[in-house]
Design an enzyme around this catalytic site. Structure first.
Site, PDB file in Angstrom:
ATOM      1  N   LYS A  28      -2.636  -1.385   6.648  1.00 59.45           N
ATOM      2  CA  LYS A  28      -2.611  -0.611   5.333  1.00 59.45           C
ATOM      3  C   LYS A  28      -1.308  -0.528   4.894  1.00 59.45           C
ATOM      4  O   LYS A  28      -0.672  -0.808   3.706  1.00 59.45           O
ATOM      5  CB  LYS A  28      -3.472   0.641   5.538  1.00 59.45           C
ATOM      6  CG  LYS A  28      -3.365   1.587   4.167  1.00 59.45           C
ATOM      7  CD  LYS A  28      -4.620   2.421   4.456  1.00 59.45           C
ATOM      8  CE  LYS A  28      -4.292   3.790   4.785  1.00 59.45           C
ATOM      9  NZ  LYS A  28      -3.279   4.772   4.109  1.00 59.45           N
ATOM     10  N   SER A  29      -0.479   0.132   5.576  1.00 64.68           N
ATOM     11  CA  SER A  29       1.075   0.227   5.369  1.00 64.68           C
ATOM     12  C   SER A  29       1.742  -0.870   4.906  1.00 64.68           C
ATOM     13  O   SER A  29       2.384  -0.916   3.878  1.00 64.68           O
ATOM     14  CB  SER A  29       1.709   0.916   6.420  1.00 64.68           C
ATOM     15  OG  SER A  29       1.328   2.126   6.837  1.00 64.68           O
ATOM     16  N   ARG A  33       2.820  -2.308   0.944  1.00 62.34           N
ATOM     17  CA  ARG A  33       4.491  -2.752   0.857  1.00 62.34           C
ATOM     18  C   ARG A  33       4.563  -4.268   0.515  1.00 62.34           C
ATOM     19  O   ARG A  33       5.392  -4.515  -0.576  1.00 62.34           O
ATOM     20  CB  ARG A  33       5.329  -2.428   2.077  1.00 62.34           C
ATOM     21  CG  ARG A  33       5.669  -0.811   2.363  1.00 62.34           C
ATOM     22  CD  ARG A  33       5.850  -0.744   3.787  1.00 62.34           C
ATOM     23  NE  ARG A  33       6.228   0.776   4.051  1.00 62.34           N
ATOM     24  CZ  ARG A  33       5.387   1.744   4.022  1.00 62.34           C
ATOM     25  NH1 ARG A  33       4.047   1.723   4.210  1.00 62.34           N
ATOM     26  NH2 ARG A  33       5.771   2.877   4.390  1.00 62.34           N
ATOM     27  N   GLY A 100      -2.025   8.067  -1.433  1.00 67.33           N
ATOM     28  CA  GLY A 100      -0.663   8.820  -1.487  1.00 67.33           C
ATOM     29  C   GLY A 100       0.460   7.583  -1.081  1.00 67.33           C
ATOM     30  O   GLY A 100       1.456   7.890  -2.021  1.00 67.33           O
ATOM     31  N   ARG A 128      -2.024  16.743  -3.453  1.00 70.57           N
ATOM     32  CA  ARG A 128      -1.169  16.242  -2.427  1.00 70.57           C
ATOM     33  C   ARG A 128       0.285  16.493  -2.855  1.00 70.57           C
ATOM     34  O   ARG A 128       0.685  16.234  -4.118  1.00 70.57           O
ATOM     35  CB  ARG A 128      -1.233  15.164  -1.937  1.00 70.57           C
ATOM     36  CG  ARG A 128      -2.604  14.915  -1.189  1.00 70.57           C
ATOM     37  CD  ARG A 128      -2.810  13.519  -0.535  1.00 70.57           C
ATOM     38  NE  ARG A 128      -2.004  13.272   0.598  1.00 70.57           N
ATOM     39  CZ  ARG A 128      -1.974  12.280   1.182  1.00 70.57           C
ATOM     40  NH1 ARG A 128      -2.571  11.019   0.730  1.00 70.57           N
ATOM     41  NH2 ARG A 128      -0.916  11.977   2.058  1.00 70.57           N
ATOM     42  N   GLN A 173       6.648   7.356   3.652  1.00 71.09           N
ATOM     43  CA  GLN A 173       6.479   7.091   2.456  1.00 71.09           C
ATOM     44  C   GLN A 173       7.695   7.409   1.484  1.00 71.09           C
ATOM     45  O   GLN A 173       7.966   6.570   0.537  1.00 71.09           O
ATOM     46  CB  GLN A 173       5.218   8.014   2.013  1.00 71.09           C
ATOM     47  CG  GLN A 173       3.861   7.276   2.359  1.00 71.09           C
ATOM     48  CD  GLN A 173       2.802   8.247   2.177  1.00 71.09           C
ATOM     49  OE1 GLN A 173       3.019   9.329   1.638  1.00 71.09           O
ATOM     50  NE2 GLN A 173       1.581   7.757   2.341  1.00 71.09           N
ATOM     51  N   ASP A 321      -1.471   9.759  12.065  1.00 71.61           N
ATOM     52  CA  ASP A 321      -2.906   9.178  11.461  1.00 71.61           C
ATOM     53  C   ASP A 321      -3.814   9.118  12.650  1.00 71.61           C
ATOM     54  O   ASP A 321      -4.917   8.966  12.250  1.00 71.61           O
ATOM     55  CB  ASP A 321      -2.555   7.832  10.789  1.00 71.61           C
ATOM     56  CG  ASP A 321      -1.829   8.107   9.468  1.00 71.61           C
ATOM     57  OD1 ASP A 321      -1.654   9.019   8.967  1.00 71.61           O
ATOM     58  OD2 ASP A 321      -1.375   6.831   9.021  1.00 71.61           O
ATOM     59  N   ARG A 352      -6.551  18.278   7.597  1.00 72.34           N
ATOM     60  CA  ARG A 352      -7.111  17.299   8.668  1.00 72.34           C
ATOM     61  C   ARG A 352      -7.335  18.512   9.919  1.00 72.34           C
ATOM     62  O   ARG A 352      -7.991  18.482  10.780  1.00 72.34           O
ATOM     63  CB  ARG A 352      -6.584  16.211   9.195  1.00 72.34           C
ATOM     64  CG  ARG A 352      -6.723  15.220   8.152  1.00 72.34           C
ATOM     65  CD  ARG A 352      -5.959  13.773   8.500  1.00 72.34           C
ATOM     66  NE  ARG A 352      -6.286  12.750   7.586  1.00 72.34           N
ATOM     67  CZ  ARG A 352      -5.849  11.632   7.329  1.00 72.34           C
ATOM     68  NH1 ARG A 352      -4.580  11.312   7.862  1.00 72.34           N
ATOM     69  NH2 ARG A 352      -6.292  10.716   6.195  1.00 72.34           N
ATOM     70  N   ARG A 394     -10.329   9.141   7.655  1.00 77.22           N
ATOM     71  CA  ARG A 394      -9.971   9.112   9.063  1.00 77.22           C
ATOM     72  C   ARG A 394     -10.992  10.230   9.752  1.00 77.22           C
ATOM     73  O   ARG A 394     -11.084  10.416  11.159  1.00 77.22           O
ATOM     74  CB  ARG A 394      -8.367   9.622   9.206  1.00 77.22           C
ATOM     75  CG  ARG A 394      -7.499   8.310   8.705  1.00 77.22           C
ATOM     76  CD  ARG A 394      -6.358   8.250   9.547  1.00 77.22           C
ATOM     77  NE  ARG A 394      -5.606   7.264   8.690  1.00 77.22           N
ATOM     78  CZ  ARG A 394      -5.341   6.144   8.769  1.00 77.22           C
ATOM     79  NH1 ARG A 394      -6.332   5.410   9.435  1.00 77.22           N
ATOM     80  NH2 ARG A 394      -4.599   5.496   7.863  1.00 77.22           N
TER      81      ARG A 394
HETATM   82  C1  S3P Z   1       2.400   5.945   5.879  1.00 75.35           C
HETATM   83  C2  S3P Z   1       3.028   7.161   6.309  1.00 75.35           C
HETATM   84  C3  S3P Z   1       2.546   8.130   6.578  1.00 75.35           C
HETATM   85  C4  S3P Z   1       0.821   8.125   7.071  1.00 75.35           C
HETATM   86  C5  S3P Z   1       0.053   7.211   5.890  1.00 75.35           C
HETATM   87  C6  S3P Z   1       0.806   5.906   5.617  1.00 75.35           C
HETATM   88  C7  S3P Z   1       3.012   4.894   5.189  1.00 75.35           C
HETATM   89  O1  S3P Z   1       2.414   9.236   5.551  1.00 75.35           O
HETATM   90  O2  S3P Z   1       0.246   9.182   7.222  1.00 75.35           O
HETATM   91  O3  S3P Z   1      -1.183   7.088   6.161  1.00 75.35           O
HETATM   92  O4  S3P Z   1       2.438   3.743   4.896  1.00 75.35           O
HETATM   93  O5  S3P Z   1       4.239   4.904   5.034  1.00 75.35           O
HETATM   94  P1  S3P Z   1       3.894  10.164   5.394  1.00 75.35           P
HETATM   95  O6  S3P Z   1       4.950   9.261   4.884  1.00 75.35           O
HETATM   96  O7  S3P Z   1       3.355  11.382   4.315  1.00 75.35           O
HETATM   97  O8  S3P Z   1       4.138  10.861   6.753  1.00 75.35           O
END
Ligand code: S3P
Length: 435
Positions: A28-29, A33, A100, A128, A173, A321, A352, A394
């Protein structure tokens, strides 16, 4: 979850064992990007094994609204023809859904463009914290308005100047949002992070042709750089794999193989923790693609049962996560789990910490909640129960795993939330569960 999605209930029956071999959908991350940078790059980016979750579809939707052309091909690949450095003014607000990552990282990528952008989210995302991006992006010269510290986020874009900024809370993030703004700003942007968070933003920028450097806790990117399109296969998602790895370590005769899994060291802390739990791993076929490590992982459960662990400090940030599923399986361990320094869990898609405690109690477990963590004693037998996901993917998946070793079946209410990151979750869990 968006209110337009109908809530569903999934029944999880106890299992006898976990066996099988799977290839998981893209991380996902990384997918976020790649989607965002592809949307701004010059040329057509082709992505295979892109995340199938609703969150990454939100990122694709945003870049399409900003003028990129997004095509889903019959073979499952995605082609994004970028805007060659110039986002267009969108016709309306940009819908970030539950994501987010989309809202925070897009804010950075958008801020240097001379338009007004409104970023909206669902009910959970609108709770958030967004001040964490407003503050540093404003220091770069962007004007950003929040609604009581939350979405809707209005970005009045324009020319930005690089800054030197230390992130006060570990957040990939926020780091990525600043680097995404920084390579388009004038001057140099420097981000310091006390805890090394996932570095997919840095690796993705490099893959798209941006020069940046990292030394110790400092990342530096020069402004005025351009992106060029890439061809990439997205590695399997380690945070999705976490649910199956945690399921496998619950059964002494389990054997699970995950192919094409993302093994980026900033994401692989779970393997270290499960190793201290006593699990045995084999890693095969390691290779590097676009800076990301990919490999095949085989896991076997500890012969003498799970040990347990204490997770605090930097480890909590790196495992953020994976903490819900680790807490959810902790009652089945000998020594239980103690989690601290994980206050960020309270401002994820749900609180969570509260939801893990509530659902563990529903299953009959003893658990102590702390402001920044949880204590879950070991040697507890859980019973099947009514689980509430709170609309959080999750939580739904973590308790589906805990339910595999419970006495009696469990009902996961709000099960559809899994689709945010992993729509195939229940089908794949069923495929590897022996009953
Ligand atoms: C993520 C960073 C994390 C993670 C989120 C994905 C990312 O969040 O919990 O699921 O892809 O950079 P934070 O940047 O708020 O720690």
């Amino acid at each position: 979850m968006s209110s337009s999605i109908i809530s569903t209930t999934q029944t999880i029956k106890p299992a006898r064992n976990i066996l099988g071999s799977l290839q998981l959908p893209g991380d996902k991350s990384i997918s976020h990007r790649y989607a965002m940078l592809a949307g701004l790059a010059e040329g057509t980016t082709r992505l295979t094994n892109f995340s199938t979750g609703a969150d990454c579809a939100s990122s694709l939707g945003c870049v399409a609204a900003l003028g990129a052309k997004v095509e889903r091909k019959e073979d499952g690949s995605i082609e994004v023809t970028g805007t060659a450095g110039q986002f267009q003014a969108p016709a309306g607000p940009l819908d970030c859904g539950n994501s987010g990552s989309t809202m925070r990282m897009m804010a950075g990528l958008l801020a240097p463009h001379p338009h007004t952008f409104v970023l909206l989210g669902d009910e959970s995302l609108s709770r958030r914290p967004m001040e964490r991006i407003r503050k540093p992006l404003s220091a770069m010269g962007a004007r950003i308005e929040l609604t009581d510290g939350h979405a809707p986020v209005t970005v009045y874009g324009g020319p930005l100047t690089g800054i030197d900024y230390a992130t006060p809370i570990p957040s990939a993030q926020v780091k990525t949002a600043l680097l995404f703004a920084g390579f388009q700003a004038s001057g140099t942007t420097i981000v310091h992070e006390a805890v090394r968070t996932r570095d997919h933003g840095e690796l993705a920028l490099r893959a798209f042709g941006v020069e940046l450097s990292r030394s110790q806790d400092k990342i530096e990117v020069r402004g005025g750089q351009k992106l060029r399109a890439i061809q990439a296969a997205v590695p399997g998602d380690m945070s999705s794999a976490a649910f199956f790895l945690c399921a496998a370590v619950l059964f002494p005769d389990s054997n699970l193989v995950l192919d094409g899994l993302g093994m980026n060291p900033t994401r692989a802390a779970l393997l270290d923790v499960l190793t201290t739990f006593g699990a045995k791993f084999k890693v095969l076929n390691l290779e590097e693609k676009n800076g990301e490590l990919i490999g095949t992982v085989q896991v076997n459960a500890p012969a003498g049962g799970l040990a347990g662990a204490e997770l605090s400090g930097a480890l909590s940030a790196q495992l953020i996560d994976e903490l819900p599923v680790l807490a959810a399986i902790a009652p089945y361990s000998r020594n239980g789990i103690r989690i601290r320094d994980a206050k960020e869990l309270r401002v994820k898609e749900s609180d969570r910490i509260a939801l893990v405690a509530q659902n563990l109690r529903a299953m009959g477990a003893e658990v102590t909640e702390h402001e920044d963590g949880l204590d879950v004693p070991g040697k507890q037998q859980l019973r099947g129960a009514e689980i509430h996901s709170g609309g959080d993917h999750r939580i739904a998946m973590a308790f589906s795993v805990a339910a595999l070793r419970a006495q009696g079946e469990s009902q996961i209410h709000g099960a559809e939330a899994a689709g945010i990151s992993f729509p195939e979750f229940y089908a794949l869990l069923d495929r590897i569960s022996e009953r």
